[in-house]
Scaffold this motif. Sequence first.
Motif, short mmCIF file in Angstrom:
data_model
loop_
_atom_site.label_atom_id
_atom_site.label_comp_id
_atom_site.label_asym_id
_atom_site.label_seq_id
_atom_site.Cartn_x
_atom_site.Cartn_y
_atom_site.Cartn_z
N ALA A 109 32.52 -43.56 -27.20
CA ALA A 109 33.60 -43.27 -26.25
C ALA A 109 34.65 -42.36 -26.89
O ALA A 109 35.18 -41.45 -26.24
CB ALA A 109 34.23 -44.57 -25.77
N ALA A 110 34.94 -42.60 -28.16
CA ALA A 110 35.91 -41.77 -28.86
C ALA A 110 35.42 -40.33 -28.98
O ALA A 110 36.21 -39.38 -28.96
CB ALA A 110 36.19 -42.34 -30.25
N LEU A 111 34.10 -40.17 -29.08
CA LEU A 111 33.51 -38.84 -29.16
C LEU A 111 33.31 -38.22 -27.78
O LEU A 111 33.01 -37.02 -27.68
CB LEU A 111 32.15 -38.90 -29.87
N GLY A 112 33.44 -39.04 -26.72
CA GLY A 112 33.20 -38.55 -25.37
C GLY A 112 31.73 -38.28 -25.09
O GLY A 112 31.40 -37.39 -24.31
N ARG A 113 30.86 -39.07 -25.72
CA ARG A 113 29.41 -38.85 -25.57
C ARG A 113 28.74 -40.12 -25.06
O ARG A 113 29.10 -41.23 -25.46
CB ARG A 113 28.78 -38.46 -26.90
N PRO A 114 27.75 -39.97 -24.18
CA PRO A 114 27.00 -41.15 -23.71
C PRO A 114 26.05 -41.66 -24.79
O PRO A 114 25.84 -41.00 -25.81
CB PRO A 114 26.22 -40.60 -22.51
N THR A 115 25.46 -42.81 -24.55
CA THR A 115 24.50 -43.38 -25.50
C THR A 115 23.45 -44.19 -24.75
O THR A 115 23.73 -44.73 -23.67
CB THR A 115 25.21 -44.29 -26.52
N PRO A 148 37.73 -47.26 -34.03
CA PRO A 148 38.35 -45.93 -34.05
C PRO A 148 39.60 -45.87 -34.92
O PRO A 148 39.90 -44.82 -35.49
CB PRO A 148 38.69 -45.68 -32.57
N GLU A 149 40.31 -46.99 -35.04
CA GLU A 149 41.54 -46.98 -35.83
C GLU A 149 41.29 -46.67 -37.31
O GLU A 149 42.20 -46.23 -38.03
CB GLU A 149 42.24 -48.34 -35.72
N LEU A 150 40.04 -46.92 -37.77
CA LEU A 150 39.71 -46.66 -39.17
C LEU A 150 38.98 -45.34 -39.38
O LEU A 150 38.58 -45.02 -40.49
CB LEU A 150 38.86 -47.81 -39.72
N ALA A 151 38.83 -44.57 -38.31
CA ALA A 151 38.18 -43.27 -38.43
C ALA A 151 38.89 -42.34 -39.42
O ALA A 151 38.23 -41.62 -40.17
CB ALA A 151 38.06 -42.61 -37.06
#
Length: 358
Positions: free
Chosen positions: A212-218, A277-280
Amino acid sequence: MTAAPEIHTTPDLPAELVDGWRALVAADPGGSWFMTPDWVLSWWETLGAGRPAEIAVWRGADGRPEAVVPLLSTRLRLHPRAPLTVGCLTLLGSGPGAADHCGIPALPERRAEVREFLAERARRATLWLPDLDPDQADLLPGHARPVARAACPRADLTAGADALGSRQFRSTVRRYGRKLAAAGVTFRWATPDQAGPDILDRVLRLHRLRRAALGRPTTFDGQRRPLHARVIERAAASGSGRGPAFLLAEQEDRLVGALYGFRWGSGFSYYQIGWEPELAPLRLGTAVIDQAIRACADQGLHTFDFLRGTEPYKYRFGAVDRHDVSWLAPRGTSGALLDLKHRVRDGGVRAQPTTPST
């Protein structure tokens, strides 16, 4: 005259057959986790439930399986945005987003019989065999042709984890590790008997957050959960320590990152990853991969397989391409349409690395 194989039309196979199938794949130098009954039968019981399929088995004089051909009757879309589908036969458990290094385990003395069996099936239906290991070509009918190649980078661990990548990259990864340690992040390896459905659910959540952070489906989502839960259950019951395994990153008893893959033979196949995401900004994803590679090397494994995809980070870890090949043996209108699809979209495989036997 060759003996006809026994045919099974449900995934409820005798335990001795499942064990023998697993041993057959383990004895094959090109055998992969995605060729094992643990993966194939789990797929049939979950994602493939109710679909017509068959497993052909050839046994030796001692009753042990010497070749196993799992086939699924399915329909493929000609285009993702169009509803038109065509029928074909394919390998159980294969397909985009599902598996790499697919194939048919068979002893050398049974390969001609397998080829004859597949040729007979190909006289009645189109064969679509995606992502096969390169050494599978001699099992295919003479009119089969390669239509796609997929790069599957892998890193050689024989010289140890510290030999991978450039000196500058290794220094950068160590710096990431120090920052994560200062933030209280620790790492541990979990085998199937140490990681049940609760771990799987948390890994799915972390993967979803990352995508979701990348804006990509899976495709690794809740719809695939039953498959992976069953895979973990089967592997834990076998007690072999092979199959699903996780590299887990934890912070104050909270799972903040995870890498999921499969240990088989002398290698590990990295399947999916996720992190908070907070640790990215602390490059947790890179550190998780590094720690997984180190754990595999410490266990004496020789290969860390990144599976399909040519993302640049894989090569920073010293990975080198190896290719899976997808084959099509067209029959009738469905075969002609699938053949046209690949010629138009991919241009076919210009360099044919191996040739099926005639």
